[in-house]
Design an enzyme around this catalytic site. Sequence first.
Site, PDB file in Angstrom:
ATOM      1  N   GLU A  92       0.823  -1.199   0.000  1.00 50.28           N
ATOM      2  CA  GLU A  92       0.000   0.000   0.000  1.00 50.28           C
ATOM      3  C   GLU A  92       0.863   1.258   0.000  1.00 50.28           C
ATOM      4  O   GLU A  92       1.971   1.255   0.525  1.00 50.28           O
ATOM      5  CB  GLU A  92      -0.871   0.036   1.264  1.00 50.28           C
ATOM      6  CG  GLU A  92      -1.719  -1.189   1.482  1.00 50.28           C
ATOM      7  CD  GLU A  92      -2.246  -1.274   2.909  1.00 50.28           C
ATOM      8  OE1 GLU A  92      -2.156  -0.261   3.641  1.00 50.28           O
ATOM      9  OE2 GLU A  92      -2.748  -2.341   3.285  1.00 50.28           O
ATOM     10  N   CYS A 105       2.883   8.322   1.591  1.00 53.61           N
ATOM     11  CA  CYS A 105       3.469   7.351   2.510  1.00 53.61           C
ATOM     12  C   CYS A 105       3.765   6.082   1.710  1.00 53.61           C
ATOM     13  O   CYS A 105       2.856   5.441   1.179  1.00 53.61           O
ATOM     14  CB  CYS A 105       2.484   7.072   3.641  1.00 53.61           C
ATOM     15  SG  CYS A 105       3.156   6.093   4.975  1.00 53.61           S
ATOM     16  N   CYS A 112       6.315  -7.434   7.253  1.00 51.27           N
ATOM     17  CA  CYS A 112       7.378  -6.883   8.099  1.00 51.27           C
ATOM     18  C   CYS A 112       7.790  -7.921   9.141  1.00 51.27           C
ATOM     19  O   CYS A 112       6.949  -8.669   9.645  1.00 51.27           O
ATOM     20  CB  CYS A 112       6.871  -5.617   8.800  1.00 51.27           C
ATOM     21  SG  CYS A 112       8.131  -4.742   9.763  1.00 51.27           S
ATOM     22  N   CYS A 116       5.506  -5.326  15.509  1.00 55.46           N
ATOM     23  CA  CYS A 116       5.076  -4.372  16.533  1.00 55.46           C
ATOM     24  C   CYS A 116       3.606  -4.624  16.866  1.00 55.46           C
ATOM     25  O   CYS A 116       2.792  -4.879  15.975  1.00 55.46           O
ATOM     26  CB  CYS A 116       5.271  -2.936  16.053  1.00 55.46           C
ATOM     27  SG  CYS A 116       7.006  -2.507  15.769  1.00 55.46           S
ATOM     28  N   CYS A 119       0.705  -2.668  14.975  1.00 54.82           N
ATOM     29  CA  CYS A 119       0.811  -2.505  13.515  1.00 54.82           C
ATOM     30  C   CYS A 119       0.220  -3.700  12.778  1.00 54.82           C
ATOM     31  O   CYS A 119       0.617  -4.845  13.005  1.00 54.82           O
ATOM     32  CB  CYS A 119       2.276  -2.324  13.124  1.00 54.82           C
ATOM     33  SG  CYS A 119       2.530  -2.156  11.348  1.00 54.82           S
ATOM     34  N   GLU A 158       9.942  -2.252   7.281  1.00 46.29           N
ATOM     35  CA  GLU A 158      10.985  -1.517   8.004  1.00 46.29           C
ATOM     36  C   GLU A 158      12.063  -1.124   6.988  1.00 46.29           C
ATOM     37  O   GLU A 158      12.795  -1.980   6.489  1.00 46.29           O
ATOM     38  CB  GLU A 158      11.568  -2.407   9.102  1.00 46.29           C
ATOM     39  CG  GLU A 158      12.894  -1.972   9.685  1.00 46.29           C
ATOM     40  CD  GLU A 158      12.912  -0.532  10.177  1.00 46.29           C
ATOM     41  OE1 GLU A 158      13.752   0.256   9.688  1.00 46.29           O
ATOM     42  OE2 GLU A 158      12.085  -0.198  11.049  1.00 46.29           O
ATOM     43  N   SER A 211      10.684   5.521  15.444  1.00 47.94           N
ATOM     44  CA  SER A 211       9.464   5.070  16.128  1.00 47.94           C
ATOM     45  C   SER A 211       9.812   4.775  17.588  1.00 47.94           C
ATOM     46  O   SER A 211      10.551   3.833  17.866  1.00 47.94           O
ATOM     47  CB  SER A 211       8.916   3.818  15.447  1.00 47.94           C
ATOM     48  OG  SER A 211       8.503   4.104  14.134  1.00 47.94           O
ATOM     49  N   HIS A 213       7.445   5.480  20.912  1.00 44.86           N
ATOM     50  CA  HIS A 213       6.216   4.946  21.499  1.00 44.86           C
ATOM     51  C   HIS A 213       6.272   4.643  23.001  1.00 44.86           C
ATOM     52  O   HIS A 213       5.228   4.546  23.641  1.00 44.86           O
ATOM     53  CB  HIS A 213       5.707   3.727  20.738  1.00 44.86           C
ATOM     54  CG  HIS A 213       5.687   3.923  19.259  1.00 44.86           C
ATOM     55  ND1 HIS A 213       5.150   5.055  18.670  1.00 44.86           N
ATOM     56  CD2 HIS A 213       6.182   3.177  18.235  1.00 44.86           C
ATOM     57  CE1 HIS A 213       5.305   4.979  17.348  1.00 44.86           C
ATOM     58  NE2 HIS A 213       5.928   3.863  17.063  1.00 44.86           N
ATOM     59  N   CYS A 330      -1.252   1.359   8.223  1.00 41.52           N
ATOM     60  CA  CYS A 330      -0.561   0.442   7.313  1.00 41.52           C
ATOM     61  C   CYS A 330      -1.075  -0.984   7.428  1.00 41.52           C
ATOM     62  O   CYS A 330      -1.258  -1.501   8.526  1.00 41.52           O
ATOM     63  CB  CYS A 330       0.934   0.442   7.607  1.00 41.52           C
ATOM     64  SG  CYS A 330       1.676   2.059   7.448  1.00 41.52           S
TER      65      CYS A 330
END
Length: 344
Positions: A92, A105, A112, A116, A119, A158, A211, A213, A330
Site C-alpha cells: 500500500e 506514505c 514486516c 510491533c 501494527c 521496516e 518510532s 512509542h 498500514c
Amino acid sequence: MSKFPLLGMTLIELQSVAKKLGMPSFAAKQIASWLYDKKVTSIDEMTNLSLKYRELLKEGYEVGAYTPVDEMRSVDGTVKYLYRVGESNFVESVYIPDDGRATLCVSSQVGCKMNCKFCMTGKQGYTANLTANQIINQIHSLPDRDKLTNVVLMGMGEPLDNLDEVLKALEIMTAPYGYAWSPKRITVSTIGLRKGLQRFIEESDCHLAISLHSPLSVQRSELMPAERAFSIIEIVELLKNYDFSKQRRLSFEYIVFKGLNDSQVYAKELLKLLRGLDCRINLIRFHAIPGVNLEGTDMETMTRFRDYLTSHGLFTTIRASRGEDIFAACGMLSTAKQGENNKS
C-alpha cells in the site's frame, strides 16, 4: 521470459545497460530523463533514441511501471492505493493532501519482520523486500504525482531492513538525473535497526524519524520486540554522535495509547531520555486494528502531553489523524486483499 525493469535503476546501472547494448554513453542520461522527468510508461516513447536502440532495449528490458490495482478514498481527501508486487503480493501507499502540501506514505517491504503490537503489517509476517523499482513505482504511477510535495517511507515494512534498495530509491529521488528533489522533502521512518541506522545517517541526507512509542525499555519491548535487540537508549546514544541541527531533521514518532503511555510520568521520562538531542516529537493517535487491545487516547490528554513537553523545551506536535474511515493505518487493505486471494 520476463524483462528487467528500467524504472528504479540508478544512472550507473543505466550506463551499464547502455554499454552492454552498444549504445552511446549519453544514452543512459536520455533514458533516465524519459523515466524520471518525462514519466514514460513504454520504451517506444523514448523518441530521441534511435529505433534500432529502442528495439534492442525492448528485447530484454521494459519501463516496469504498473498502476494501482485498487484504491480507497476518504472523506478527508486521503487516498490509499494498492499495488500488486510479484504474482500474488500487495503493498500500500497512502496519499495525504493537506492545504498546499501533499504527502505520499511509501512501503518498502511486503509485510514486516518487526511484529510491533500496534501494527497491522506486522501481523502479516514478512514476505519479501521491495526492489527499488517497486518502491519508485509507488511514486511514478501515483495518479496525483504532479501534486506531490513530500514522501515518507513510513508505509508497510521496516526501511532499514531493506537498506540497499531503499538507498537506491532515495538516490533516484534526490539525484539530478532523477527527480532532483531536496532531501528535505523525504523522511525515512524506522524503529532503529543497529545494522542500518548508522549507515543510513552517513549515506543519506534525508530526514530521519524514529518510532519510539515508550521511553521505558521494558514497556517498549512489549510494544516493539526489536527493542530487545537494540534498545532505545542505545539508539539515542548513537544519534548523539551526529549533528541534526542543520541539513536534516530528527524526529521521534510517539503513538499515544490510552492509559498506557499518556501520563505526565511518561512525558518526564521522554525529556530525560532525549536530553541533549536536537529533535522533535510527533504525537500520533492510534488507529485501532483487529485483535489488539489498545486504544487511542483522547485529544485533551494528547494536548496536555504536548504542552508539557513543549513547555520543557522539547518541541512537540500532534499529527492530525487522516483517513480513519478507510483504515489508512498500514496493512489493512493489503491484508484484506491477500485474504481474498487465499480464498479464491
